[in-house]
Design a protein around this motif. Structure first.
Motif, PDB file in Angstrom:
ATOM      1  N   ALA A  78       1.888  -4.535  -7.379  1.00  0.00           N
ATOM      2  CA  ALA A  78       1.497  -2.970  -7.009  1.00  0.00           C
ATOM      3  C   ALA A  78       0.217  -2.542  -7.101  1.00  0.00           C
ATOM      4  O   ALA A  78      -0.698  -2.059  -6.911  1.00  0.00           O
ATOM      5  CB  ALA A  78       1.918  -2.407  -8.551  1.00  0.00           C
ATOM      6  N   ALA A  79      -0.371  -3.724  -8.201  1.00  0.00           N
ATOM      7  CA  ALA A  79      -1.842  -4.131  -7.997  1.00  0.00           C
ATOM      8  C   ALA A  79      -3.187  -4.006  -7.412  1.00  0.00           C
ATOM      9  O   ALA A  79      -4.075  -3.380  -6.981  1.00  0.00           O
ATOM     10  CB  ALA A  79      -1.561  -5.371  -9.620  1.00  0.00           C
ATOM     11  N   LYS A  80      -2.231  -5.365  -6.376  1.00  0.00           N
ATOM     12  CA  LYS A  80      -2.832  -5.615  -5.700  1.00  0.00           C
ATOM     13  C   LYS A  80      -3.252  -4.368  -4.170  1.00  0.00           C
ATOM     14  O   LYS A  80      -4.349  -3.948  -3.695  1.00  0.00           O
ATOM     15  CB  LYS A  80      -2.229  -6.210  -4.518  1.00  0.00           C
ATOM     16  CG  LYS A  80      -3.215  -8.019  -3.945  1.00  0.00           C
ATOM     17  CD  LYS A  80      -2.235  -8.383  -2.557  1.00  0.00           C
ATOM     18  CE  LYS A  80      -1.782  -9.854  -4.064  1.00  0.00           C
ATOM     19  NZ  LYS A  80      -1.035 -11.275  -2.913  1.00  0.00           N
ATOM     20  N   SER A  81      -2.066  -4.141  -3.665  1.00  0.00           N
ATOM     21  CA  SER A  81      -2.956  -3.018  -3.134  1.00  0.00           C
ATOM     22  C   SER A  81      -2.631  -1.858  -3.550  1.00  0.00           C
ATOM     23  O   SER A  81      -3.447  -0.527  -2.949  1.00  0.00           O
ATOM     24  CB  SER A  81      -0.543  -2.090  -2.490  1.00  0.00           C
ATOM     25  OG  SER A  81      -0.570  -1.448  -3.262  1.00  0.00           O
ATOM     26  N   TRP A  82      -2.346  -1.303  -5.238  1.00  0.00           N
ATOM     27  CA  TRP A  82      -3.506  -0.368  -5.609  1.00  0.00           C
ATOM     28  C   TRP A  82      -5.026  -0.841  -5.186  1.00  0.00           C
ATOM     29  O   TRP A  82      -5.556   0.188  -5.130  1.00  0.00           O
ATOM     30  CB  TRP A  82      -3.013  -0.108  -7.472  1.00  0.00           C
ATOM     31  CG  TRP A  82      -3.796   0.988  -7.746  1.00  0.00           C
ATOM     32  CD1 TRP A  82      -3.013   2.478  -7.977  1.00  0.00           C
ATOM     33  CD2 TRP A  82      -5.003   1.127  -8.848  1.00  0.00           C
ATOM     34  NE1 TRP A  82      -4.023   3.193  -8.655  1.00  0.00           N
ATOM     35  CE2 TRP A  82      -4.958   2.292  -9.279  1.00  0.00           C
ATOM     36  CE3 TRP A  82      -6.086   0.286  -8.851  1.00  0.00           C
ATOM     37  CZ2 TRP A  82      -6.127   3.021  -9.741  1.00  0.00           C
ATOM     38  CZ3 TRP A  82      -6.945   0.560  -9.751  1.00  0.00           C
ATOM     39  CH2 TRP A  82      -6.893   1.956  -9.734  1.00  0.00           C
ATOM     40  N   LEU A  83      -5.217  -1.537  -5.736  1.00  0.00           N
ATOM     41  CA  LEU A  83      -6.777  -2.309  -5.846  1.00  0.00           C
ATOM     42  C   LEU A  83      -7.370  -2.111  -4.301  1.00  0.00           C
ATOM     43  O   LEU A  83      -8.996  -1.168  -3.837  1.00  0.00           O
ATOM     44  CB  LEU A  83      -7.014  -3.803  -6.308  1.00  0.00           C
ATOM     45  CG  LEU A  83      -7.045  -3.757  -7.695  1.00  0.00           C
ATOM     46  CD1 LEU A  83      -6.590  -5.146  -8.049  1.00  0.00           C
ATOM     47  CD2 LEU A  83      -8.093  -2.949  -8.284  1.00  0.00           C
ATOM     48  N   ILE A  84      -6.801  -2.598  -3.589  1.00  0.00           N
ATOM     49  CA  ILE A  84      -7.250  -2.138  -2.134  1.00  0.00           C
ATOM     50  C   ILE A  84      -7.218  -0.675  -1.657  1.00  0.00           C
ATOM     51  O   ILE A  84      -8.269  -0.274  -1.035  1.00  0.00           O
ATOM     52  CB  ILE A  84      -5.685  -3.068  -1.012  1.00  0.00           C
ATOM     53  CG1 ILE A  84      -6.394  -4.173  -1.609  1.00  0.00           C
ATOM     54  CG2 ILE A  84      -6.310  -2.713   0.581  1.00  0.00           C
ATOM     55  CD1 ILE A  84      -4.605  -5.207  -1.120  1.00  0.00           C
ATOM     56  N   THR A  85      -6.365   0.274  -1.823  1.00  0.00           N
ATOM     57  CA  THR A  85      -6.100   1.667  -1.811  1.00  0.00           C
ATOM     58  C   THR A  85      -7.890   1.531  -2.267  1.00  0.00           C
ATOM     59  O   THR A  85      -8.584   2.177  -1.458  1.00  0.00           O
ATOM     60  CB  THR A  85      -5.305   2.188  -2.608  1.00  0.00           C
ATOM     61  OG1 THR A  85      -3.858   1.586  -1.742  1.00  0.00           O
ATOM     62  CG2 THR A  85      -5.277   4.198  -1.875  1.00  0.00           C
ATOM     63  N   ILE A  86      -7.757   1.390  -3.796  1.00  0.00           N
ATOM     64  CA  ILE A  86      -8.988   2.439  -4.633  1.00  0.00           C
ATOM     65  C   ILE A  86     -10.250   1.376  -3.749  1.00  0.00           C
ATOM     66  O   ILE A  86     -11.630   2.355  -3.379  1.00  0.00           O
ATOM     67  CB  ILE A  86      -9.245   1.801  -6.001  1.00  0.00           C
ATOM     68  CG1 ILE A  86      -7.181   2.365  -6.528  1.00  0.00           C
ATOM     69  CG2 ILE A  86     -10.550   2.253  -6.407  1.00  0.00           C
ATOM     70  CD1 ILE A  86      -7.817   3.577  -7.055  1.00  0.00           C
ATOM     71  N   LEU A  87     -10.720   0.774  -3.494  1.00  0.00           N
ATOM     72  CA  LEU A  87     -12.056  -0.401  -2.596  1.00  0.00           C
ATOM     73  C   LEU A  87     -11.739   0.664  -1.018  1.00  0.00           C
ATOM     74  O   LEU A  87     -13.325   0.612  -0.541  1.00  0.00           O
ATOM     75  CB  LEU A  87     -11.307  -1.744  -2.381  1.00  0.00           C
ATOM     76  CG  LEU A  87     -12.695  -2.274  -2.150  1.00  0.00           C
ATOM     77  CD1 LEU A  87     -13.276  -2.730  -3.398  1.00  0.00           C
ATOM     78  CD2 LEU A  87     -12.126  -3.459  -0.558  1.00  0.00           C
ATOM     79  N   ARG A  88     -10.776   1.292  -0.445  1.00  0.00           N
ATOM     80  CA  ARG A  88     -11.067   1.700   0.943  1.00  0.00           C
ATOM     81  C   ARG A  88     -11.673   2.620   0.286  1.00  0.00           C
ATOM     82  O   ARG A  88     -12.597   3.175   1.134  1.00  0.00           O
ATOM     83  CB  ARG A  88      -9.612   1.706   1.543  1.00  0.00           C
ATOM     84  CG  ARG A  88      -9.246   0.378   1.772  1.00  0.00           C
ATOM     85  CD  ARG A  88      -8.034   0.102   2.720  1.00  0.00           C
ATOM     86  NE  ARG A  88      -7.772   0.371   3.881  1.00  0.00           N
ATOM     87  CZ  ARG A  88      -8.002   1.622   4.409  1.00  0.00           C
ATOM     88  NH1 ARG A  88      -6.571   2.894   3.700  1.00  0.00           N
ATOM     89  NH2 ARG A  88      -7.908   2.393   6.050  1.00  0.00           N
ATOM     90  N   ARG A  89     -11.035   3.571  -0.055  1.00  0.00           N
ATOM     91  CA  ARG A  89     -11.870   4.832  -0.961  1.00  0.00           C
ATOM     92  C   ARG A  89     -12.738   5.237  -1.251  1.00  0.00           C
ATOM     93  O   ARG A  89     -13.796   5.562  -1.172  1.00  0.00           O
ATOM     94  CB  ARG A  89     -10.282   5.659  -2.104  1.00  0.00           C
ATOM     95  CG  ARG A  89     -10.777   7.196  -1.762  1.00  0.00           C
ATOM     96  CD  ARG A  89      -9.846   7.343  -3.300  1.00  0.00           C
ATOM     97  NE  ARG A  89      -8.478   6.980  -2.874  1.00  0.00           N
ATOM     98  CZ  ARG A  89      -7.293   6.592  -3.953  1.00  0.00           C
ATOM     99  NH1 ARG A  89      -7.459   7.313  -4.909  1.00  0.00           N
ATOM    100  NH2 ARG A  89      -6.528   6.472  -3.571  1.00  0.00           N
ATOM    101  N   GLU A  90     -13.272   3.872  -1.852  1.00  0.00           N
ATOM    102  CA  GLU A  90     -14.479   3.744  -2.515  1.00  0.00           C
ATOM    103  C   GLU A  90     -15.434   3.780  -1.249  1.00  0.00           C
ATOM    104  O   GLU A  90     -17.002   4.089  -1.293  1.00  0.00           O
ATOM    105  CB  GLU A  90     -15.025   2.284  -3.491  1.00  0.00           C
ATOM    106  CG  GLU A  90     -14.234   2.853  -5.006  1.00  0.00           C
ATOM    107  CD  GLU A  90     -14.948   4.124  -5.841  1.00  0.00           C
ATOM    108  OE1 GLU A  90     -16.146   4.203  -5.367  1.00  0.00           O
ATOM    109  OE2 GLU A  90     -14.472   4.554  -7.066  1.00  0.00           O
TER     110      GLU A  90
END
Lengths: 185, 234
Positions: free
Chosen positions: A71-83
């Protein structure tokens, strides 16, 4: 009443400490691959670093929601893409295209083996829609399904893009091999 | 599985483990070779994808979070100070408004009655009409005639309102007459009472007059007398 207050404070403190620990663990576990992923998204080291910083700051605020590793990994990726998307909304930053910078690196090619640098350049040369799923697969070992979920695409699209990405890389390699052969011959 | 499909599958995922792919590879040497090549290539790709991470990035991330938190904490403190200031301001305003709210004078008159019984004239001279009128003049009023056996005529403060207090001995017992100036911030109830006394008020042009007597006393007559005998200068 003051004593109770103090124990309340120390409770808050220890909660804060626990959170800090979790946060540092999260950073140590993921910062490298998250940075690399950011790098392949933007192809610029300092911009990548900025996005990673912003991403981890947001992670601090939502740390309680990040339970397991996946969950952490995919959350980080999602936020990164959003940023990253936000960065483009703000303004179209001028990034130096990786191909322009490293074109002359070819000369350092010593033998027939494909060098890291060359592959690096080739990866950077892929179009975004091919590179992104490929990098997710290479860095995070995501399955086609996981990539599809992460990018909000359907799995067939992802598999096709992965296929095309590698196909393109192989073709580029072969073309270079031919060129080199011709130059040498 | 034909050559093209096999390549598609391997290109899409060189680490594929599904049975069809494995079976096809087992059955065909060239496919096996292609797969191995691709696995090798992928290893290199993965290496290439793992670009160098800036030194100390992890520490910088940890540091920036602390710095950010500190800044937020400071901002929060400022926020608290702002809140405290605003609370103080509101309290100040509230207090001022409360202080300036209309003063209800009836209760004050009743409270005053508690020691009216022991109140004595400030002047040693017997109270006469001239003396009463001299004091009434500050309200722009005068009595035509004495309103009875006035024992005491003193200025007193009901809350913050300077009033004239007359104690009159009547057949109904001692009564107090308060002359209160007409002001916007004074509320004079038409009737008020407590366990011992009750009072009624008369609203006039330039003043309010309250008559307070013991619980059973009839205040009507005193009110009539006052209404008839008081005169306000224009």
């Amino acid at each position: 009443m003051f004593a109770r207050n103090r124990s309340g404070n120390s409770q808050v403190l220890s909660t804060m400490k626990a959170k800090q620990k979790r946060y540092e663990a999260l950073i140590h576990a993921f910062h490298a691959d998250i940075y690399r992923y950011a790098y392949w998204l933007v192809k610029d080291q300092s911009v990548a670093e900025d996005i990673v910083q912003e991403t981890f700051l947001r992670a601090w605020r939502s740390l309680d929601a990040l339970n397991d590793e996946q969950a952490a990994k995919s959350w980080l990726i999602t936020i990164l893409r959003r940023e990253n998307a936000r960065r483009f909304e703000r303004k179209q930053l001028e990034t130096v295209d990786i191909e322009d910078v490293q074109v002359h690196d070819d000369t350092q090619q010593a033998d027939a083996d494909v060098s890291d640098r060359e592959l690096h350049r080739m990866l950077g040369g892929l179009s975004d829609e091919y590179r992104e799923p490929l990098v997710l697969q290479l860095l995070f070992g995501f399955s086609g399904e996981e990539i599809a979920t992460q990018l909000g695409l359907n799995k067939n699209t992802v598999m096709t893009r992965l296929f095309r990405a590698r196909n393109q890389l192989r073709e580029t390699l072969e073309r270079q091999g031919e060129n080199r052969g011709r130059a040498n011959g | 599985m034909d050559e093209l499909e096999f390549r598609r599958r391997i290109y899409a995922d060189p680490e594929a483990t599904d049975k069809e792919v494995v079976a096809a590879a087992k059955a065909d040497e060239s496919k096996r070779k292609f797969w191995n090549e691709q696995l090798q290539f992928d290893k290199q790709l993965r290496k290439a994808a793992k670009v160098d991470v800036p030194d100390d990035l992890a520490n910088r991330l940890i540091w920036q979070q602390s710095a950010n938190e500190f800044a937020r904490y400071q901002k929060r403190s400022r926020w608290y100070i702002a809140l405290a200031a605003s609370v103080a301001f509101t309290v100040g305003i509230g207090f001022t408004m409360w202080y300036h709210q209309p003063i209800s004078i009836g209760g004050q008159a009743l409270a005053h009655m508690q020691y009216a019984q022991i109140e004595e004239s400030h002047s040693l001279l017997p109270v006469n009409l001239d003396m009463v009128n001299a004091k009434l003049a500050s309200f722009g009023a005068r009595f035509d005639e004495m309103i009875g056996d006035v024992e005491v005529v003193n200025f007193c403060h009901l809350s913050t309102v300077r009033s004239l207090h007359l104690i009159v001995d009547t057949p109904q017992g001692k009564m107090s007459v308060f002359i209160v100036p007409e002001r916007n911030d004074i509320r004079v109830p038409s009737e008020f009472n407590d366990q011992q006394f009750h009072g009624e008020s008369i609203k006039m042009q330039h003043a309010n007059i309250m008559v307070v007597g013991s619980k059973e006393a009839d205040l009507g007559e005193m009110k009539n007398i006052i209404t008839q005998r008081i005169q306000f200068s224009a």
